[in-house]
Scaffold this motif. Structure first.
Motif, PDB file in Angstrom:
ATOM      1  N   ILE A   7       0.840  -1.195   0.000  1.00 28.78           N
ATOM      2  CA  ILE A   7       0.000   0.000   0.000  1.00 28.78           C
ATOM      3  C   ILE A   7       0.876   1.247   0.000  1.00 28.78           C
ATOM      4  O   ILE A   7       0.700   2.147  -0.786  1.00 28.78           O
ATOM      5  N   SER A  10       2.284   1.591  -3.249  1.00 28.00           N
ATOM      6  CA  SER A  10       1.412   2.065  -4.312  1.00 28.00           C
ATOM      7  C   SER A  10       1.253   3.582  -4.258  1.00 28.00           C
ATOM      8  O   SER A  10       1.031   4.223  -5.258  1.00 28.00           O
ATOM      9  N   GLY A 190      -5.113   0.943   4.797  1.00 25.18           N
ATOM     10  CA  GLY A 190      -5.477   0.708   3.408  1.00 25.18           C
ATOM     11  C   GLY A 190      -5.971  -0.698   3.165  1.00 25.18           C
ATOM     12  O   GLY A 190      -5.759  -1.600   3.981  1.00 25.18           O
ATOM     13  N   ASN A 198      -5.224  -7.994  -8.345  1.00 24.45           N
ATOM     14  CA  ASN A 198      -6.128  -6.917  -7.940  1.00 24.45           C
ATOM     15  C   ASN A 198      -7.572  -7.407  -7.975  1.00 24.45           C
ATOM     16  O   ASN A 198      -7.848  -8.517  -8.425  1.00 24.45           O
ATOM     17  N   SER A 247     -12.945  -3.731  -2.640  1.00 22.45           N
ATOM     18  CA  SER A 247     -11.606  -3.193  -2.927  1.00 22.45           C
ATOM     19  C   SER A 247     -11.674  -2.278  -4.142  1.00 22.45           C
ATOM     20  O   SER A 247     -12.503  -2.474  -5.026  1.00 22.45           O
ATOM     21  N   TRP A 248     -10.788  -1.312  -4.177  1.00 18.24           N
ATOM     22  CA  TRP A 248     -10.756  -0.399  -5.317  1.00 18.24           C
ATOM     23  C   TRP A 248      -9.838  -0.955  -6.407  1.00 18.24           C
ATOM     24  O   TRP A 248      -8.755  -1.447  -6.098  1.00 18.24           O
ATOM     25  N   GLU A 252      -8.967   3.465  -9.857  1.00 14.00           N
ATOM     26  CA  GLU A 252      -9.525   4.305  -8.782  1.00 14.00           C
ATOM     27  C   GLU A 252      -8.481   4.651  -7.732  1.00 14.00           C
ATOM     28  O   GLU A 252      -8.569   5.678  -7.068  1.00 14.00           O
ATOM     29  N   LEU A 253      -7.471   3.787  -7.600  1.00 12.95           N
ATOM     30  CA  LEU A 253      -6.413   4.061  -6.614  1.00 12.95           C
ATOM     31  C   LEU A 253      -5.562   5.266  -7.011  1.00 12.95           C
ATOM     32  O   LEU A 253      -4.754   5.743  -6.239  1.00 12.95           O
ATOM     33  N   GLN A 259      -8.901   9.322  -1.324  1.00 15.99           N
ATOM     34  CA  GLN A 259      -8.361   8.367  -0.353  1.00 15.99           C
ATOM     35  C   GLN A 259      -7.726   9.052   0.850  1.00 15.99           C
ATOM     36  O   GLN A 259      -7.006   8.425   1.624  1.00 15.99           O
ATOM     37  N   GLY A 294      -7.723   5.018   3.612  1.00 11.02           N
ATOM     38  CA  GLY A 294      -7.710   5.073   2.147  1.00 11.02           C
ATOM     39  C   GLY A 294      -9.068   4.767   1.543  1.00 11.02           C
ATOM     40  O   GLY A 294      -9.645   5.590   0.840  1.00 11.02           O
ATOM     41  N   GLN A 295      -9.600   3.592   1.835  1.00 16.68           N
ATOM     42  CA  GLN A 295     -10.847   3.160   1.193  1.00 16.68           C
ATOM     43  C   GLN A 295     -11.868   2.862   2.292  1.00 16.68           C
ATOM     44  O   GLN A 295     -11.852   1.792   2.893  1.00 16.68           O
TER      45      GLN A 295
END
Ligand SMILES: [Zn+2]
Length: 688
Positions: A7, A10, A190, A198, A247-248, A252-253, A259, A294-295
């Motif tokens: 995370i 990313s 996250g 993914n 999960s995104w 979208e991330l 986020q 984050g999400q």
């Protein structure tokens, strides 16, 4: 990549030039001899003319023209999923690193010193006889802790234990600069806990995705059979599916504003009841009153599952995350089974790399990778290279500044801010001024799994321990021997490790056309990341604040939309298209980087006419040299995996997609309106 820092990585990852996804090269591939150009200043090297396919039309497929002969004569080695310049250079480095590791293993020096840490880590990895003898014993205590759970409330303790050794289960906690108040660190939560790359892999309906899920199912069964009795893999998979639902996806991330959700711990508890967050943070030794989530929907879902799934299901899932995380550290049998799914099924790689090469890559990518780099740069990096690259950064920054001044679409007000940001870039070249301290880290020569757990603990404790401390501006997020570069928006810095300041990216002997087309384009690329769809949301100090007028932002978005449309049209395999939104930041950086590097090259000529070499003008050689940077052969499976996950476009499109937006290129190769390598006038994206 698979572990805890996924995370965190990313967030950082949008800054990298290429993803170093553990694809080390293999085999001795012959690089064709460089053409030597005699000039008055001594022997200067130009590009590799033998790599070109001069039967191809540069107006139709410039990539094929620039490197078609190389593509035809460099098949992918069995042990690789792709084969490129990066691999060739990695391969050279690997031979050097292997010798350094063997020397460190034979002469480890004082305990806790760089050589002991890397030498013993390499030794513990390489001793497969001992690893096989130990079998599953090293992970047994972890599995026992899971077995001993008596209620779902024990999830708190077990997840805290697993997260402390880097196992990606459920969600992730990490510390990074607060994106909006970036003079301090903040805790982030996250999404996480998936075994497939993914969330889309769980739901896509195309044949390839269905096949991957079938293979994943078989793989889970194989692994469970090897490790625990009475496996019920369905329960583990069902928890993954439920996590995946909320999960995104990678695209979208990229929405970083969405986020950034700062909340108190009690607000987190209200949003995601079902899990005792206070107890969890306590177990992790983290004392916080707020956290950035984050999400949000993902955390709510996790909280629900924490109570709704049965204890038996959770035990099953947690065991799976442990097995999956440690498979590569355990026996040869488990390592092979892991490879069969993650490398052969997902990427099409037929054969494992030799043990030594896997060991070199493992040490490089591990938290002691920098200690190996410390030894590496002693003999493999010159102050002259650093000086020359430093000068190139100066020249390229200057050109960027002039171009901002001349932009016809940006208001004066925003230009002032953009220039302020550009002049505030920090740069790191070669290797760190201050080497990382490994005090407290213990690495032993005869227990590889234990070493991996120690490394993870060291890294994670270091990360969580930052809360409340001053920002560490000296640290590097990449080891010096790595062939890569990155931009870090939070410190507004560009970083070029020693690894990339080598041929074919850079040489003190290359003519300027080649150095600017390659290293120059890399420098321009990283600078442009500060002004791409995400980087442009951070100001000169690295804080996430808007410095754009509404009107300029609108114009910027309209321009970037052209790139999204352009790349979304590229069909890389039948029915497989580039994701223009996912790759937008990299495509902006590629286009801006090459444009700025081109003008810096012109400036370097100081008004002199460029000479013709092998029938090609300086401008032509500049573009051909650039085209050759991205020459690569890639397996179909790997290409699909890349398109699904990687923010970089595949090599061919990093060339053709960029030049077809550049009037400088049209001029150099007489590309006319209507030619495939020329975007229609109203679709040309000129941003930076
Ligand atoms: Zn990049």
């Amino acid at each position: 990549m698979k572990a805890f820092f996924r995370i965190s990585v990313s967030i950082m990852a949008f800054s990298t030039l290429v993803v170093s996804c553990g694809e080390t090269p293999e085999n001795e591939v012959k690089t064709t001899d460089e053409e030597h150009v005699a000039t008055s200043g001594g022997e200067v090297e130009s590009l590799d003319f033998t790599a070109m396919d001069t039967t191809a039309d540069p107006k139709v497929d410039f990539y094929q023209f620039a490197c078609g002969a190389w593509l035809a004569s460099n098949p992918i080695p069995e042990e690789e999923s792709r084969w490129s310049n990066f691999n060739v250079l990695d391969d050279n480095n690997n031979d050097i690193l292997k010798n350094l590791l063997e020397d460190a293993q034979a002469n480890p020096g004082p305990t806790g010193g760089a050589k002991q840490l890397i030498g013993d880590l390499y030794k513990s990895f390489s001793d497969t006889v001992h690893r096989n003898e130990m079998g599953l014993a090293p992970i047994q205590p972890v599995l026992n802790q899971i077995d001993a759970m008596t209620s779902n409330a024990d999830l708190v303790d077990v997840l805290a234990s697993l997260h402390a050794i880097g196992v990606d289960a459920g969600f992730g906690l990490y510390v990074e600069q607060d994106a909006k108040l970036n003079d301090r660190y903040a805790a982030y939560l996250g999404q996480g806990g998936l075994g497939l790359p993914n969330r889309d892999y769980y739901f896509n309906k195309d044949d390839r995705s269905v096949m991957i899920r079938q293979e994943y199912d078989k793989h889970m069964k194989t692994m469970f059979d090897l490790v625990v009795s009475n496996p019920e893999k369905e329960a583990a998979y069902n928890i993954e599916i439920d996590l995946a639902k909320e999960s995104w996806p990678p695209t979208e991330l990229r929405d970083i504003e969405a986020q950034y959700n700062k909340m108190t711990i009690s607000e987190l508890g209200e949003m995601a009841p079902g899990f005792d967050w206070t107890a969890y943070f306590d177990k992790r030794g983290v004392s916080i009153d707020s956290i950035i989530v984050g999400q949000k929907n993902f955390m709510t879902q996790f909280g629900k599952l924490a109570t709704s799934k049965s204890l038996a299901d959770w035990k099953n899932y947690l065991k799976w995350t442990v097995i999956n995380h440690t498979a590569g550290y355990l026996t040869t049998e488990l390592e092979r089974a892991n490879f069969a799914f993650y490398s052969t099924v997902l990427r099409g790689t037929e054969k494992m790399k030799p043990l030594w090469k896997r060991g070199v890559m493992m040490v490089t990518m591990s938290p002691v990778g920098e200690a190996l780099g410390e030894v590496f740069v002693q003999d493999n990096f010159t102050p002259e290279a650093k000086t020359k690259v430093d000068e190139m950064v100066d020249n390229i920054t200057l050109v960027f500044d002039e171009r901002i001044e001349q932009l016809d679409w940006m208001s004066e007000e925003t230009k002032v801010k953009a220039k302020e940001k550009l002049s505030s870039f920090a740069r790191k070249l070669g290797f760190p001024d201050v080497w990382k301290s490994y005090e407290g880290l213990s690495i032993v020569p005869d227990n590889y799994v234990q070493n991996q757990f120690s490394l993870a603990r060291f890294n994670i404790e270091d990360n969580l321990g930052r809360l409340g401390k001053e920002i560490n501006k000296d640290e590097w997020h990449m080891a010096p021997q790595i062939v890569n570069a990155y931009y870090n928006p939070l410190l507004n810095e560009i970083v070029f490790p020693a690894g990339i300041m080598q041929k074919p990216f850079f040489s003190e002997n290359f003519e300027d056309a080649v150095n600017y087309a390659r290293m120059g384009a890399v420098i321009g690329h990283e600078l442009t990341h500060g002004f791409d769809d995400m980087g442009s949301q951070f100001d000169a100090t690295g804080a996430m604040v808007n410095w754009w007028t509404a009107e300029d932002k609108e114009k910027f978005d309209a321009k970037t939309q052209l790139l999204i449309d352009q790349y979304s049209d590229y069909e890389v395999l039948e029915g497989v298209f580039i994701n223009g939104q996912l790759t937008l930041g990299e495509n902006i950086a590629d286009l801006g980087g090459l444009t700025i590097a081109y003008h810096a090259y012109k400036k370097s000529l100081e008004g002199k006419e460029d000479v013709v070499v092998n029938g090609f003008t300086g401008d032509q050689r500049f573009f051909i040299a650039f085209g050759q940077v991205w020459q690569n052969n890639i397996r179909d499976n790997a290409l699909v995996q890349r398109v699904n996950n990687d923010p970089h476009s595949p090599g061919k499109y990093r060339v053709n997609g960029v030049v077809s937006n550049m009037p400088e290129f049209f001029e150099a190769f007489d590309v006319q309106e209507g030619d495939p390598m020329r975007q229609p006038e109203d679709k040309i994206a000129r941003i930076w």
